[in-house]
Design a protein around this motif. Structure first.
Motif, PDB file in Angstrom:
ATOM      1  N   ASP A  70       0.858  -1.183   0.000  1.00 25.27           N
ATOM      2  CA  ASP A  70       0.000   0.000   0.000  1.00 25.27           C
ATOM      3  C   ASP A  70       0.895   1.234   0.000  1.00 25.27           C
ATOM      4  OD1 ASP A  70      -1.797   2.034   0.382  1.00 25.27           O
ATOM      5  OD2 ASP A  70      -2.779   1.122   2.126  1.00 25.27           O
ATOM      6  N   PRO A  71       0.868   2.046  -1.057  1.00 24.31           N
ATOM      7  CA  PRO A  71       1.751   3.209  -1.123  1.00 24.31           C
ATOM      8  C   PRO A  71       1.518   4.218  -0.001  1.00 24.31           C
ATOM      9  CG  PRO A  71       0.779   2.771  -3.270  1.00 24.31           C
ATOM     10  CD  PRO A  71       0.116   1.868  -2.288  1.00 24.31           C
ATOM     11  N   LEU A  72       0.283   4.319   0.500  1.00 28.70           N
ATOM     12  CA  LEU A  72       0.006   5.265   1.572  1.00 28.70           C
ATOM     13  C   LEU A  72       0.706   4.842   2.859  1.00 28.70           C
ATOM     14  CD1 LEU A  72      -1.412   7.834   2.422  1.00 28.70           C
ATOM     15  CD2 LEU A  72      -3.425   6.467   2.980  1.00 28.70           C
ATOM     16  N   ILE A  73       0.732   3.557   3.142  1.00 23.73           N
ATOM     17  CA  ILE A  73       1.442   3.061   4.329  1.00 23.73           C
ATOM     18  C   ILE A  73       2.931   3.362   4.190  1.00 23.73           C
ATOM     19  CG2 ILE A  73       2.152   0.964   5.544  1.00 23.73           C
ATOM     20  CD1 ILE A  73      -0.649  -0.144   5.002  1.00 23.73           C
ATOM     21  N   TYR A  74       3.470   3.111   3.020  1.00 33.31           N
ATOM     22  CA  TYR A  74       4.884   3.404   2.762  1.00 33.31           C
ATOM     23  C   TYR A  74       5.149   4.898   2.966  1.00 33.31           C
ATOM     24  CZ  TYR A  74       9.386   3.447   0.314  1.00 33.31           C
ATOM     25  OH  TYR A  74      10.704   3.597  -0.006  1.00 33.31           O
ATOM     26  N   ALA A  75       4.263   5.746   2.439  1.00 30.35           N
ATOM     27  CA  ALA A  75       4.446   7.193   2.540  1.00 30.35           C
ATOM     28  C   ALA A  75       4.345   7.669   3.992  1.00 30.35           C
ATOM     29  CB  ALA A  75       3.419   7.911   1.671  1.00 30.35           C
ATOM     30  N   ARG A  76       3.420   7.107   4.757  1.00 28.17           N
ATOM     31  CA  ARG A  76       3.300   7.515   6.164  1.00 28.17           C
ATOM     32  C   ARG A  76       4.546   7.149   6.949  1.00 28.17           C
ATOM     33  NH1 ARG A  76      -2.725   5.985   6.292  1.00 28.17           N
ATOM     34  NH2 ARG A  76      -1.964   3.919   6.830  1.00 28.17           N
ATOM     35  N   ARG A  77       5.108   5.991   6.646  1.00 28.80           N
ATOM     36  CA  ARG A  77       6.340   5.588   7.333  1.00 28.80           C
ATOM     37  C   ARG A  77       7.495   6.512   6.945  1.00 28.80           C
ATOM     38  NH1 ARG A  77       8.330  -0.436   8.608  1.00 28.80           N
ATOM     39  NH2 ARG A  77       9.897   0.190  10.098  1.00 28.80           N
ATOM     40  N   LEU A 143      -1.101   8.229  14.665  1.00 31.90           N
ATOM     41  CA  LEU A 143      -1.429   7.137  13.748  1.00 31.90           C
ATOM     42  C   LEU A 143      -2.631   6.329  14.235  1.00 31.90           C
ATOM     43  CD1 LEU A 143       2.126   5.816  12.827  1.00 31.90           C
ATOM     44  CD2 LEU A 143       0.542   7.020  11.337  1.00 31.90           C
ATOM     45  N   ARG A 144      -2.665   6.034  15.526  1.00 32.42           N
ATOM     46  CA  ARG A 144      -3.714   5.158  16.061  1.00 32.42           C
ATOM     47  C   ARG A 144      -5.056   5.859  16.158  1.00 32.42           C
ATOM     48  NH1 ARG A 144      -7.081   2.020  16.634  1.00 32.42           N
ATOM     49  NH2 ARG A 144      -7.552   0.763  18.450  1.00 32.42           N
ATOM     50  N   HIS A 145      -5.083   7.051  16.707  1.00 29.65           N
ATOM     51  CA  HIS A 145      -6.361   7.676  17.026  1.00 29.65           C
ATOM     52  C   HIS A 145      -6.774   8.790  16.069  1.00 29.65           C
ATOM     53  CE1 HIS A 145      -6.754   5.310  20.623  1.00 29.65           C
ATOM     54  NE2 HIS A 145      -5.486   5.575  20.899  1.00 29.65           N
ATOM     55  N   LEU A 146      -5.834   9.514  15.516  1.00 18.45           N
ATOM     56  CA  LEU A 146      -6.213  10.588  14.605  1.00 18.45           C
ATOM     57  C   LEU A 146      -6.293  10.127  13.159  1.00 18.45           C
ATOM     58  CD1 LEU A 146      -4.262  13.504  16.268  1.00 18.45           C
ATOM     59  CD2 LEU A 146      -6.666  12.953  16.478  1.00 18.45           C
ATOM     60  N   LEU A 147      -5.477   9.147  12.803  1.00 20.25           N
ATOM     61  CA  LEU A 147      -5.562   8.580  11.458  1.00 20.25           C
ATOM     62  C   LEU A 147      -6.365   7.283  11.453  1.00 20.25           C
ATOM     63  CD1 LEU A 147      -1.962   9.229  10.131  1.00 20.25           C
ATOM     64  CD2 LEU A 147      -4.017  10.598   9.784  1.00 20.25           C
ATOM     65  N   ASP A 148      -6.799   6.853  12.630  1.00 23.70           N
ATOM     66  CA  ASP A 148      -7.692   5.717  12.810  1.00 23.70           C
ATOM     67  C   ASP A 148      -7.129   4.410  12.242  1.00 23.70           C
ATOM     68  OD1 ASP A 148     -10.000   4.805  13.997  1.00 23.70           O
ATOM     69  OD2 ASP A 148     -11.146   4.881  12.133  1.00 23.70           O
ATOM     70  N   VAL A 154      -0.325   0.209  12.993  1.00 22.71           N
ATOM     71  CA  VAL A 154       0.654   1.131  13.592  1.00 22.71           C
ATOM     72  C   VAL A 154       1.949   0.378  13.884  1.00 22.71           C
ATOM     73  CG1 VAL A 154       1.157   2.610  15.569  1.00 22.71           C
ATOM     74  CG2 VAL A 154      -1.120   2.646  14.556  1.00 22.71           C
ATOM     75  N   SER A 155       1.809  -0.836  14.396  1.00 23.99           N
ATOM     76  CA  SER A 155       2.975  -1.658  14.707  1.00 23.99           C
ATOM     77  C   SER A 155       3.824  -1.911  13.461  1.00 23.99           C
ATOM     78  CB  SER A 155       2.513  -2.986  15.309  1.00 23.99           C
ATOM     79  OG  SER A 155       3.588  -3.867  15.457  1.00 23.99           O
ATOM     80  N   SER A 156       3.173  -2.285  12.374  1.00 25.04           N
ATOM     81  CA  SER A 156       3.941  -2.578  11.157  1.00 25.04           C
ATOM     82  C   SER A 156       4.492  -1.303  10.525  1.00 25.04           C
ATOM     83  CB  SER A 156       3.084  -3.348  10.156  1.00 25.04           C
ATOM     84  OG  SER A 156       2.032  -2.544   9.679  1.00 25.04           O
ATOM     85  N   GLU A 157       3.752  -0.208  10.588  1.00 23.48           N
ATOM     86  CA  GLU A 157       4.243   1.041   9.986  1.00 23.48           C
ATOM     87  C   GLU A 157       5.447   1.606  10.722  1.00 23.48           C
ATOM     88  OE1 GLU A 157       1.891   4.259   8.643  1.00 23.48           O
ATOM     89  OE2 GLU A 157       0.239   2.945   8.073  1.00 23.48           O
ATOM     90  N   LEU A 158       5.422   1.529  12.043  1.00 22.02           N
ATOM     91  CA  LEU A 158       6.523   2.099  12.812  1.00 22.02           C
ATOM     92  C   LEU A 158       7.611   1.084  13.118  1.00 22.02           C
ATOM     93  CD1 LEU A 158       4.562   4.365  15.322  1.00 22.02           C
ATOM     94  CD2 LEU A 158       5.676   5.010  13.181  1.00 22.02           C
ATOM     95  N   GLY A 159       7.338  -0.196  12.836  1.00 17.46           N
ATOM     96  CA  GLY A 159       8.333  -1.227  13.075  1.00 17.46           C
ATOM     97  C   GLY A 159       8.569  -1.479  14.558  1.00 17.46           C
ATOM     98  N   ILE A 160       7.506  -1.384  15.356  1.00 19.36           N
ATOM     99  CA  ILE A 160       7.620  -1.643  16.790  1.00 19.36           C
ATOM    100  C   ILE A 160       6.634  -2.746  17.174  1.00 19.36           C
ATOM    101  CG2 ILE A 160       8.464   0.657  17.387  1.00 19.36           C
ATOM    102  CD1 ILE A 160       5.671   1.463  18.182  1.00 19.36           C
TER     103      ILE A 160
END
Length: 189
Positions: A70-77, A143-148, A154-160
Motif C-alpha cells: 500500500d503506497p500510503l502506508i509506505y508514505a506515512r512511514r 497514527l492510532r487515534h487521529l488517522l484511525d 501502527v505496529s507494522s508502519e513504525l516497526g515496533i
C-alpha cells in the motif's frame, strides 16, 4: 537490431509515463492525509508542507518499492522517519517545557461552547497538547487515534511490537487527558 532499439526505448518511455501517471494519481489521493499527519507531528503548517513534499519526493524515487504494498502506508512511514530525522539532524528546535507553554483554559473554552469558534479552539488545544507529548507517544497517538489505524497497522508502519503500540498509546492518551484536564469518561474536570 536497429529496429529493436527504438522499440526498447519506446517501452521504457511508456513505462515512465505509466509510472508518472500512477504516481500522480497517488499524490492527489494522499496529499491531504499526509499533510494532516505532518501537521500533527510537527505542529507547524510550513514544516508540514516541507515534510509532505519531501515525502512525495522520496516516494517517487522509490516508487517501485512503494507500490509493492500500500503506497500510503509506505508514505506515512517515510513521513514519520523524515520528521524524526529532521529533529535529530537539526536539534535546533527550542523545546519548551510544559510550564512555559501558554495555558489555554479548556474550561473557559467549553463554557463558551455556543461560540462558532469552539471547534477551532478545541482543535488548537489538541494540537498544542500533542506537541507536549514525547515524540514516540505523539507518533503512536496520531497514527492510532487521529488517522484511525489499527494497532497492528501502527505496529507494522513504525516497526515496533504490538505491545509497545498498546502501552505507548495508553500512556499517550493518559498524558493528553492530563494536559487537557479531561475526564476519561469524556467530561472536563
Amino acid at each position: 537490431m536497429r529496429t529493436d532499439r527504438p522499440t526498447a526505448t519506446h517501452a521504457r518511455r511508456n513505462a515512465q509515463i505509466s509510472k508518472n501517471e500512477e504516481f500522480t494519481v497517488f499524490m492527489r489521493e494522499a496529499k491531504d492525509p499526509l499533510h494532516r499527519m505532518a501537521f500533527l507531528l510537527s505542529g507547524d503548517a510550513h514544516r508540514a508542507e516541507e515534510l509532505t513534499q519531501q515525502t512525495f519526493e522520496r516516494c517517487y524515487r522509490h516508487w517501485h518499492k512503494a507500490r509493492q504494498g500500500d503506497p500510503l502506508i509506505y508514505a506515512r512511514r517515510v513521513l514519520a522517519n523524515l520528521r524524526i530525522d529532521a529533529w535529530r539532524r537539526t536539534r535546533r528546535e527550542v523545546l519548551t517545557g510544559p510550564d512555559d507553554l501558554p495555558q489555554d483554559d479548556v474550561r473557559v473554552a467549553r463554557a463558551a461552547a455556543r461560540m462558532p469558534t469552539r471547534t477551532v479552539d478545541d482543535r488548537d488545544a489538541v494540537v498544542r497538547a500533542l506537541l507536549r507529548l514525547p515524540l514516540k507517544q505523539r507518533r503512536v497517538v496520531v497514527l492510532r487515534h487521529l488517522l484511525d489505524l489499527s494497532e497492528s497497522e501502527v505496529s507494522s508502519e513504525l516497526g515496533i511490537p504490538l505491545g509497545t503500540v498498546k502501552s505507548t498509546a495508553s500512556r499517550g492518551l493518559a498524558h493528553l487527558r492530563s494536559i487537557l484536564d479531561v475526564d476519561p469518561l469524556g467530561g472536563t474536570r
